[in-house]
Design a protein around this motif. Structure first.
Motif, PDB file in Angstrom:
ATOM      1  N   MET A   1       0.847  -1.196   0.000  1.00  0.00           N
ATOM      2  CA  MET A   1       0.000   0.000   0.000  1.00  0.00           C
ATOM      3  C   MET A   1       0.881   1.244   0.000  1.00  0.00           C
ATOM      4  O   MET A   1       1.889   1.306   0.693  1.00  0.00           O
ATOM      5  CB  MET A   1      -0.905   0.008   1.240  1.00  0.00           C
ATOM      6  N   THR A   2       0.498   2.237  -0.791  1.00  0.00           N
ATOM      7  CA  THR A   2       1.201   3.510  -0.798  1.00  0.00           C
ATOM      8  C   THR A   2       1.037   4.193   0.547  1.00  0.00           C
ATOM      9  O   THR A   2      -0.044   4.175   1.147  1.00  0.00           O
ATOM     10  CB  THR A   2       0.654   4.424  -1.907  1.00  0.00           C
ATOM     11  N   ALA A   3       2.120   4.808   1.037  1.00  0.00           N
ATOM     12  CA  ALA A   3       2.102   5.428   2.360  1.00  0.00           C
ATOM     13  C   ALA A   3       2.599   6.863   2.280  1.00  0.00           C
ATOM     14  O   ALA A   3       3.355   7.231   1.384  1.00  0.00           O
ATOM     15  CB  ALA A   3       2.973   4.631   3.337  1.00  0.00           C
ATOM     16  N   ILE A   4       2.136   7.682   3.233  1.00  0.00           N
ATOM     17  CA  ILE A   4       2.689   9.018   3.424  1.00  0.00           C
ATOM     18  C   ILE A   4       3.034   9.194   4.895  1.00  0.00           C
ATOM     19  O   ILE A   4       2.515   8.489   5.767  1.00  0.00           O
ATOM     20  CB  ILE A   4       1.736  10.135   2.984  1.00  0.00           C
ATOM     21  N   LEU A   5       3.917  10.130   5.147  1.00  0.00           N
ATOM     22  CA  LEU A   5       4.265  10.537   6.505  1.00  0.00           C
ATOM     23  C   LEU A   5       3.432  11.771   6.824  1.00  0.00           C
ATOM     24  O   LEU A   5       3.345  12.685   6.000  1.00  0.00           O
ATOM     25  CB  LEU A   5       5.748  10.874   6.555  1.00  0.00           C
ATOM     26  N   LEU A  18      -3.710  15.455  13.202  1.00  0.00           N
ATOM     27  CA  LEU A  18      -3.434  14.117  12.701  1.00  0.00           C
ATOM     28  C   LEU A  18      -4.686  13.265  12.520  1.00  0.00           C
ATOM     29  O   LEU A  18      -4.728  12.392  11.648  1.00  0.00           O
ATOM     30  CB  LEU A  18      -2.451  13.411  13.637  1.00  0.00           C
ATOM     31  N   THR A  19      -5.712  13.511  13.330  1.00  0.00           N
ATOM     32  CA  THR A  19      -6.961  12.769  13.166  1.00  0.00           C
ATOM     33  C   THR A  19      -7.572  13.039  11.797  1.00  0.00           C
ATOM     34  O   THR A  19      -8.004  12.123  11.079  1.00  0.00           O
ATOM     35  CB  THR A  19      -7.969  13.159  14.259  1.00  0.00           C
ATOM     36  N   ARG A  20      -7.605  14.309  11.403  1.00  0.00           N
ATOM     37  CA  ARG A  20      -8.151  14.672  10.092  1.00  0.00           C
ATOM     38  C   ARG A  20      -7.256  14.201   8.964  1.00  0.00           C
ATOM     39  O   ARG A  20      -7.732  13.752   7.918  1.00  0.00           O
ATOM     40  CB  ARG A  20      -8.324  16.207  10.027  1.00  0.00           C
ATOM     41  N   ASP A  21      -5.929  14.252   9.181  1.00  0.00           N
ATOM     42  CA  ASP A  21      -4.994  13.724   8.188  1.00  0.00           C
ATOM     43  C   ASP A  21      -5.283  12.250   7.915  1.00  0.00           C
ATOM     44  O   ASP A  21      -5.340  11.811   6.763  1.00  0.00           O
ATOM     45  CB  ASP A  21      -3.549  13.860   8.689  1.00  0.00           C
ATOM     46  N   ALA A  22      -5.439  11.488   8.997  1.00  0.00           N
ATOM     47  CA  ALA A  22      -5.665  10.046   8.859  1.00  0.00           C
ATOM     48  C   ALA A  22      -6.974   9.753   8.154  1.00  0.00           C
ATOM     49  O   ALA A  22      -7.063   8.825   7.331  1.00  0.00           O
ATOM     50  CB  ALA A  22      -5.641   9.384  10.236  1.00  0.00           C
ATOM     51  N   ALA A  23      -8.011  10.539   8.456  1.00  0.00           N
ATOM     52  CA  ALA A  23      -9.313  10.314   7.832  1.00  0.00           C
ATOM     53  C   ALA A  23      -9.240  10.558   6.329  1.00  0.00           C
ATOM     54  O   ALA A  23      -9.776   9.773   5.530  1.00  0.00           O
ATOM     55  CB  ALA A  23     -10.361  11.218   8.474  1.00  0.00           C
ATOM     56  N   MET A  24      -8.575  11.637   5.923  1.00  0.00           N
ATOM     57  CA  MET A  24      -8.471  11.930   4.493  1.00  0.00           C
ATOM     58  C   MET A  24      -7.632  10.873   3.778  1.00  0.00           C
ATOM     59  O   MET A  24      -7.981  10.411   2.686  1.00  0.00           O
ATOM     60  CB  MET A  24      -7.879  13.324   4.286  1.00  0.00           C
ATOM     61  N   HIS A  31      -1.958   4.659   3.241  1.00  0.00           N
ATOM     62  CA  HIS A  31      -1.579   4.360   4.623  1.00  0.00           C
ATOM     63  C   HIS A  31      -0.826   5.558   5.199  1.00  0.00           C
ATOM     64  O   HIS A  31       0.107   6.064   4.584  1.00  0.00           O
ATOM     65  CB  HIS A  31      -0.697   3.118   4.676  1.00  0.00           C
ATOM     66  N   LEU A  32      -1.258   6.015   6.359  1.00  0.00           N
ATOM     67  CA  LEU A  32      -0.644   7.186   6.986  1.00  0.00           C
ATOM     68  C   LEU A  32       0.192   6.779   8.186  1.00  0.00           C
ATOM     69  O   LEU A  32      -0.253   6.005   9.035  1.00  0.00           O
ATOM     70  CB  LEU A  32      -1.716   8.182   7.419  1.00  0.00           C
ATOM     71  N   ARG A  33       1.428   7.281   8.231  1.00  0.00           N
ATOM     72  CA  ARG A  33       2.309   7.055   9.373  1.00  0.00           C
ATOM     73  C   ARG A  33       2.454   8.367  10.130  1.00  0.00           C
ATOM     74  O   ARG A  33       3.060   9.318   9.630  1.00  0.00           O
ATOM     75  CB  ARG A  33       3.670   6.544   8.902  1.00  0.00           C
ATOM     76  N   PRO A  34       1.882   8.446  11.352  1.00  0.00           N
ATOM     77  CA  PRO A  34       1.850   9.719  12.064  1.00  0.00           C
ATOM     78  C   PRO A  34       3.108   9.980  12.892  1.00  0.00           C
ATOM     79  O   PRO A  34       3.680   9.078  13.499  1.00  0.00           O
ATOM     80  CB  PRO A  34       0.637   9.560  12.976  1.00  0.00           C
ATOM     81  N   VAL A  35       3.524  11.234  12.899  1.00  0.00           N
ATOM     82  CA  VAL A  35       4.609  11.709  13.744  1.00  0.00           C
ATOM     83  C   VAL A  35       4.036  12.851  14.573  1.00  0.00           C
ATOM     84  O   VAL A  35       3.637  13.888  14.024  1.00  0.00           O
ATOM     85  CB  VAL A  35       5.810  12.189  12.914  1.00  0.00           C
TER      86      VAL A  35
END
Length: 234
Positions: A1-5, A18-24, A31-35
């Motif tokens: 799966m394509t991922a972003i940071l 980050l919650t809104r980032d993950a939802a979008m 796939h979102l990797r949160p920092v």
């Protein structure tokens, strides 16, 4: 799966960060990797408290997220909170990684989250910076129109600036993409009689998702505009 940071703060109201980032990202099958840069205590109306993460902890999170296969195809940066954190992030991110920087200066619900001069080299390194009209004026520090302010930023060495028109007026919300090569590309959508927190987070994240999929910058901005418009209509 394509991922972003995704690099930014938490929001206890769930409306932004980050919650809104993950939802979008989830809506776009990325796939979102949160920092986490900071834990904020806020409601929809106000910021009550901000607890920054140490810069070295932010950098360690980024290194860990980048070590996972597949490597992220882009990075979205939101709330940083301090020049020290911006410096740590700039050092941690590898060369060649497309960066979309949403220059968060204040929370929609109030409260200063970053000083304009704190971004340092990240502004020039980012593939795209996405200020709203108020942020554009602060970052440029000069000029009276979006065009002159964007030109001032490009003259400072920025690669591209997407001026968001959501806080403007008129029947259409028009975003303007200014690129260092001299092109200006408009993206228009009908202005909706609805207001949601997290629109800036959503747009920058959607652009990063499309860049990670390999889209050229103008196409990524155009697709992201449609994605956010669709979300606002829900």
């Amino acid at each position: 799966m394509t991922a972003i940071l995704a690099i930014g703060g938490t929001d206890s109201s769930g409306g932004a960060g980050l919650t809104r980032d993950a939802a979008m990202a989830a809506e776009l099958a990325i796939h979102l990797r949160p920092v986490v840069t900071a834990v904020t205590v806020q409601t929809d109306e106000t910021v009550l408290r901000i607890h920054p993460c140490p810069a070295q902890t932010v950098a360690a999170q980024a290194h860990a997220a980048l070590s996972i296969f597949p490597a992220p195809g882009a990075a979205k940066i939101g709330m940083l909170g301090s020049a020290a954190t911006a410096k740590a992030v700039n050092t941690a991110l590898p060369a060649g990684l497309p960066i979309v920087l949403d220059p968060v200066l204040k929370a929609t619900s109030g409260g200063t989250l970053m000083e304009a001069g704190g971004f340092g080299p990240l502004l020039r390194r980012a593939a795209l910076v996405t200020p709203n009209l108020a942020e554009l004026a602060v970052l440029a520090g000069t000029g009276e129109t979006a065009e002159t302010q964007a030109a001032a930023l490009l003259a400072q060495g920025l690669q591209a600036v997407l001026v968001k028109g959501g806080h403007g007026t008129g029947d259409d919300s028009i975003d303007l993409l200014f690129e260092a090569k001299g092109t200006v590309t408009p993206f228009a959508a009908s202005r909706l009689a609805v207001s949601k927190r997290g629109t800036g987070c959503s747009l920058a994240t959607a652009i990063a998702c499309h860049l990670a999929k390999g889209a050229p910058l103008p196409d990524a901005c155009r697709s992201a505009k449609r994605d956010v418009h669709r979300w606002l209509r829900c």
